[in-house]
Design a protein around this motif. Sequence first.
Motif, PDB file in Angstrom:
ATOM      1  N   GLY A  67       6.142   3.513  11.245  1.00  0.00           N
ATOM      2  CA  GLY A  67       5.037   3.243  10.340  1.00  0.00           C
ATOM      3  C   GLY A  67       4.229   4.463   9.997  1.00  0.00           C
ATOM      4  N   ALA A  68       4.269   5.475  10.857  1.00  0.00           N
ATOM      5  CA  ALA A  68       3.484   6.697  10.633  1.00  0.00           C
ATOM      6  C   ALA A  68       4.385   7.855  10.225  1.00  0.00           C
ATOM      7  CB  ALA A  68       2.716   7.049  11.906  1.00  0.00           C
ATOM      8  N   ARG A  69       5.489   7.553   9.579  1.00  0.00           N
ATOM      9  CA  ARG A  69       6.476   8.578   9.256  1.00  0.00           C
ATOM     10  C   ARG A  69       5.919   9.607   8.288  1.00  0.00           C
ATOM     11  NH1 ARG A  69      11.561   5.949   6.657  1.00  0.00           N
ATOM     12  NH2 ARG A  69      11.213   4.398   8.253  1.00  0.00           N
ATOM     13  N   GLU A  70       6.429  10.830   8.446  1.00  0.00           N
ATOM     14  CA  GLU A  70       6.125  11.911   7.517  1.00  0.00           C
ATOM     15  C   GLU A  70       7.372  12.208   6.700  1.00  0.00           C
ATOM     16  OE1 GLU A  70       4.712  15.285   9.647  1.00  0.00           O
ATOM     17  OE2 GLU A  70       3.375  14.096  10.916  1.00  0.00           O
TER      18      GLU A  70
ATOM     19  N   VAL B 281       0.845  -1.191   0.000  1.00  0.00           N
ATOM     20  CA  VAL B 281       0.000   0.000   0.000  1.00  0.00           C
ATOM     21  C   VAL B 281       0.881   1.241   0.000  1.00  0.00           C
ATOM     22  CG1 VAL B 281      -1.775   1.282   1.273  1.00  0.00           C
ATOM     23  CG2 VAL B 281      -1.794  -1.220   1.285  1.00  0.00           C
ATOM     24  N   ARG B 282       0.522   2.202  -0.803  1.00  0.00           N
ATOM     25  CA  ARG B 282       1.245   3.481  -0.823  1.00  0.00           C
ATOM     26  C   ARG B 282       0.697   4.379   0.271  1.00  0.00           C
ATOM     27  NH1 ARG B 282       1.001   8.318  -4.528  1.00  0.00           N
ATOM     28  NH2 ARG B 282       3.108   9.177  -4.561  1.00  0.00           N
ATOM     29  N   ASP B 283       1.578   4.854   1.168  1.00  0.00           N
ATOM     30  CA  ASP B 283       1.109   5.650   2.300  1.00  0.00           C
ATOM     31  C   ASP B 283       1.120   7.134   1.966  1.00  0.00           C
ATOM     32  OD1 ASP B 283       3.729   6.589   2.566  1.00  0.00           O
ATOM     33  OD2 ASP B 283       4.191   5.306   4.278  1.00  0.00           O
ATOM     34  N   ALA B 284       0.715   7.935   2.955  1.00  0.00           N
ATOM     35  CA  ALA B 284       0.581   9.375   2.733  1.00  0.00           C
ATOM     36  C   ALA B 284       1.909  10.039   2.414  1.00  0.00           C
ATOM     37  CB  ALA B 284      -0.045  10.025   3.969  1.00  0.00           C
ATOM     38  N   ALA B 285       3.009   9.438   2.859  1.00  0.00           N
ATOM     39  CA  ALA B 285       4.334  10.002   2.595  1.00  0.00           C
ATOM     40  C   ALA B 285       4.876   9.591   1.229  1.00  0.00           C
ATOM     41  CB  ALA B 285       5.307   9.572   3.690  1.00  0.00           C
ATOM     42  N   GLY B 286       4.108   8.787   0.488  1.00  0.00           N
ATOM     43  CA  GLY B 286       4.550   8.350  -0.830  1.00  0.00           C
ATOM     44  C   GLY B 286       5.350   7.078  -0.821  1.00  0.00           C
ATOM     45  N   ALA B 287       5.572   6.478   0.355  1.00  0.00           N
ATOM     46  CA  ALA B 287       6.320   5.223   0.449  1.00  0.00           C
ATOM     47  C   ALA B 287       5.360   4.053   0.306  1.00  0.00           C
ATOM     48  CB  ALA B 287       7.054   5.137   1.788  1.00  0.00           C
ATOM     49  N   THR B 288       5.817   2.994  -0.334  1.00  0.00           N
ATOM     50  CA  THR B 288       5.031   1.779  -0.453  1.00  0.00           C
ATOM     51  C   THR B 288       5.384   0.862   0.701  1.00  0.00           C
ATOM     52  OG1 THR B 288       4.959   1.984  -2.846  1.00  0.00           O
ATOM     53  CG2 THR B 288       4.467  -0.170  -1.935  1.00  0.00           C
ATOM     54  N   ARG B 289       4.373   0.473   1.462  1.00  0.00           N
ATOM     55  CA  ARG B 289       4.589  -0.312   2.675  1.00  0.00           C
ATOM     56  C   ARG B 289       3.853  -1.639   2.583  1.00  0.00           C
ATOM     57  NH1 ARG B 289       6.232   2.921   6.806  1.00  0.00           N
ATOM     58  NH2 ARG B 289       7.078   0.953   7.546  1.00  0.00           N
ATOM     59  N   LEU B 290       4.317  -2.612   3.319  1.00  0.00           N
ATOM     60  CA  LEU B 290       3.615  -3.876   3.474  1.00  0.00           C
ATOM     61  C   LEU B 290       2.621  -3.725   4.616  1.00  0.00           C
ATOM     62  CD1 LEU B 290       3.236  -6.936   2.914  1.00  0.00           C
ATOM     63  CD2 LEU B 290       5.067  -7.336   4.593  1.00  0.00           C
ATOM     64  N   HIS B 291       1.346  -3.928   4.314  1.00  0.00           N
ATOM     65  CA  HIS B 291       0.308  -3.850   5.336  1.00  0.00           C
ATOM     66  C   HIS B 291      -0.212  -5.246   5.650  1.00  0.00           C
ATOM     67  CE1 HIS B 291      -0.965   0.549   5.722  1.00  0.00           C
ATOM     68  NE2 HIS B 291       0.159   0.548   5.030  1.00  0.00           N
ATOM     69  N   VAL B 292      -0.244  -5.568   6.926  1.00  0.00           N
ATOM     70  CA  VAL B 292      -0.811  -6.809   7.421  1.00  0.00           C
ATOM     71  C   VAL B 292      -1.902  -6.434   8.415  1.00  0.00           C
ATOM     72  CG1 VAL B 292      -0.389  -8.991   8.605  1.00  0.00           C
ATOM     73  CG2 VAL B 292       1.393  -8.013   7.136  1.00  0.00           C
ATOM     74  N   ALA B 293      -3.099  -6.946   8.192  1.00  0.00           N
ATOM     75  CA  ALA B 293      -4.252  -6.594   9.017  1.00  0.00           C
ATOM     76  C   ALA B 293      -4.455  -5.086   9.061  1.00  0.00           C
ATOM     77  CB  ALA B 293      -4.098  -7.158  10.424  1.00  0.00           C
ATOM     78  N   GLY B 294      -4.180  -4.431   7.937  1.00  0.00           N
ATOM     79  CA  GLY B 294      -4.437  -3.001   7.829  1.00  0.00           C
ATOM     80  C   GLY B 294      -3.384  -2.103   8.434  1.00  0.00           C
ATOM     81  N   ARG B 295      -2.265  -2.666   8.908  1.00  0.00           N
ATOM     82  CA  ARG B 295      -1.216  -1.848   9.543  1.00  0.00           C
ATOM     83  C   ARG B 295       0.125  -2.084   8.867  1.00  0.00           C
ATOM     84  NH1 ARG B 295      -1.305  -3.199  15.781  1.00  0.00           N
ATOM     85  NH2 ARG B 295      -1.120  -5.280  14.873  1.00  0.00           N
ATOM     86  N   PRO B 296       0.965  -1.041   8.763  1.00  0.00           N
ATOM     87  CA  PRO B 296       2.278  -1.236   8.149  1.00  0.00           C
ATOM     88  C   PRO B 296       3.170  -2.121   9.008  1.00  0.00           C
ATOM     89  CG  PRO B 296       2.091   0.972   9.076  1.00  0.00           C
ATOM     90  CD  PRO B 296       0.735   0.359   9.176  1.00  0.00           C
ATOM     91  N   VAL B 297       3.886  -2.998   8.344  1.00  0.00           N
ATOM     92  CA  VAL B 297       4.767  -3.948   9.016  1.00  0.00           C
ATOM     93  C   VAL B 297       6.141  -3.883   8.368  1.00  0.00           C
ATOM     94  CG1 VAL B 297       5.252  -6.409   9.339  1.00  0.00           C
ATOM     95  CG2 VAL B 297       2.955  -5.529   9.752  1.00  0.00           C
ATOM     96  N   THR B 298       7.181  -3.840   9.184  1.00  0.00           N
ATOM     97  CA  THR B 298       8.552  -3.966   8.699  1.00  0.00           C
ATOM     98  C   THR B 298       9.068  -5.333   9.103  1.00  0.00           C
ATOM     99  OG1 THR B 298       8.929  -1.584   8.943  1.00  0.00           O
ATOM    100  CG2 THR B 298      10.868  -2.987   8.758  1.00  0.00           C
ATOM    101  N   LEU B 299       9.520  -6.105   8.132  1.00  0.00           N
ATOM    102  CA  LEU B 299      10.012  -7.450   8.399  1.00  0.00           C
ATOM    103  C   LEU B 299      11.459  -7.366   8.876  1.00  0.00           C
ATOM    104  CD1 LEU B 299       8.548  -9.205   5.229  1.00  0.00           C
ATOM    105  CD2 LEU B 299       7.533  -9.086   7.517  1.00  0.00           C
ATOM    106  N   LEU B 300      11.648  -7.498  10.176  1.00  0.00           N
ATOM    107  CA  LEU B 300      12.981  -7.513  10.785  1.00  0.00           C
ATOM    108  C   LEU B 300      13.395  -8.976  10.820  1.00  0.00           C
ATOM    109  CD1 LEU B 300      12.115  -5.056  13.686  1.00  0.00           C
ATOM    110  CD2 LEU B 300      13.100  -4.503  11.445  1.00  0.00           C
ATOM    111  N   ALA B 301      14.042  -9.397   9.749  1.00  0.00           N
ATOM    112  CA  ALA B 301      14.076 -10.813   9.414  1.00  0.00           C
ATOM    113  C   ALA B 301      15.479 -11.375   9.352  1.00  0.00           C
ATOM    114  CB  ALA B 301      13.368 -11.032   8.071  1.00  0.00           C
TER     115      ALA B 301
END
Length: 547
Positions: A404-407, A15-35
């Motif tokens: 996840g809510a970065r500007e 999903v493309r967020d308000a800041a223009g970044a494309t994020r992975l959303h799981v259950a409607g929330r941005p997730v960063t895979l610290l993998a």
Amino acid sequence: MPLPETVAHSVPRLVRDAAGATRLHVAGRPVTLLAGECHNSASSSVRHMDEVVWPAAVAMNLNALLAPITWELTEPTEGHFDLTLLDALVAGARARGTYLVPLWFGAYKNTWSTYAPAWVRTDLGRFPRTEVPAGEPRGQQSVLDPNVLAADARAFAAVMRRVRELDPGGAVVPMVQVQNEVGLLGSARDRSPAADAAFAGPVPRELTAHLAAHEGELREEVAAPWRAAGRRAEGSWTQVFGSGLDAEEFFSAWHFGRYCATVAAAGRAEHDLPMFVNAWLVQHPGQQPGGYPSGGPVARVWDVWRAAVSSVSAAGRPVVELTAPDIYIDDFADACADYVRERNPLLVPESKPDEHAAARALYAVGEHAAIGFAPFGFEGMSGRAAAQLAEVYRLLGELAPLLGAREPGRVRGALIRDGEATELDVGGYRLRVASPRASTGGQANPVAGAGGAAIAADAAGEHRRAAVDGGLLAIALADDEFLLIGYGVVARFLPAAASSPRVDFLELWEGDWREGRWLPGRCLNGDERHLRLDPDVAVRRCRVYAY
């Protein structure tokens, strides 16, 4: 095709967020895979996973595991599927509250077909091989062969169907990798009779139409040979792209891209999760295709791959939504930049499992809003390297709501090699980040002037540079207030405007971030009144002002 601006799906989405970044959303929330990605053979044994890999994942604070699912063990006999290893991986991830990203090792793994089943590899009549040179079959299935494509796609569909049965909402499995580092080594293209005939045949109209429609956006590596040949809309590969290696590499890229997209489409028909392909990168300037996997999704053939993948769609969007670099080269920052383009989010599924992994994670997440980062063979990491990555992952996990809510312009990252410096604009200020050590008798050197590098001279007067990296992630919490995480760096705030020539601290705190809140330590002043995060991972919170 533009990604959705809002989330209206029950399964994971990009999903493309308000800041223009494309994020992975799981259950409607941005997730960063610290993998971490485990070693290739690790997931073939449930016992090994339980005794070695999963304990390492917990100890290193991973929130996601990248693990292979191999065709040979999934379909050992044609038409008969054994998915017990997949079942165990999903159960293991669920039990530990960890995401699982399956890596489909189908017909191609690091270009070779070593994970294809024996019934495929031993039947060269039904499943022909690539020939390099002509007349000499090699250990790679032909990407032009419809039989291997159909069989590979059918097996991958069975895997995705089982993933849907085990995890229908994507709470455990948020995305999937299709094949692994595809391409061809030793030659820019296949030399078999079938490949020769296809190469002499017409370039697909989907490719030439794509080039014409996106002419102003094309990378020069693709645009230049196409323009030099007259911007042709039709013709053979040499007529459209010239007689050099470019035409051969573009030919390979088109067919590998179509192959991966077709396999992905079969999987997405069973379970519609985000899918990606990974790239073995060009290792040094001037390296020729075939020295690196020719036809793989390297940055120079991005436009050909984009056209190939876009030609296979599902529900009006490409079935392979992103391309991910496996970064083992030294210039990590440039490699990241190559893949952050045209809404392709940064995902680093493989990187060196060394003492600089934690710094790379800070940079990828801070500077590029990476949706994921993973050292390869993470379970073999130990000592300082493992401890640093574990602490960085812990902190990034704690700060997930802020990240996840970065500007725009309020989260930045830096990656510093010893003796180097850089400057970032963050939160209305300029932040200078440099290596703390430039090794003059073991003493710390002052930071060099703007735009320079603090490189010390040894006793003979010659410059030398130690191989020590540092990393920093800076978050503007509010106007004039910052949180910094990093190690191996010193930092200094500078004014963004010439009208205010100086910046100073109002407050500078040591501390930590745990359970969603700031835990202050010492308030630093006097001799300790500086941003030195070295040698261990440290957190600082400060308020500054310009005057």
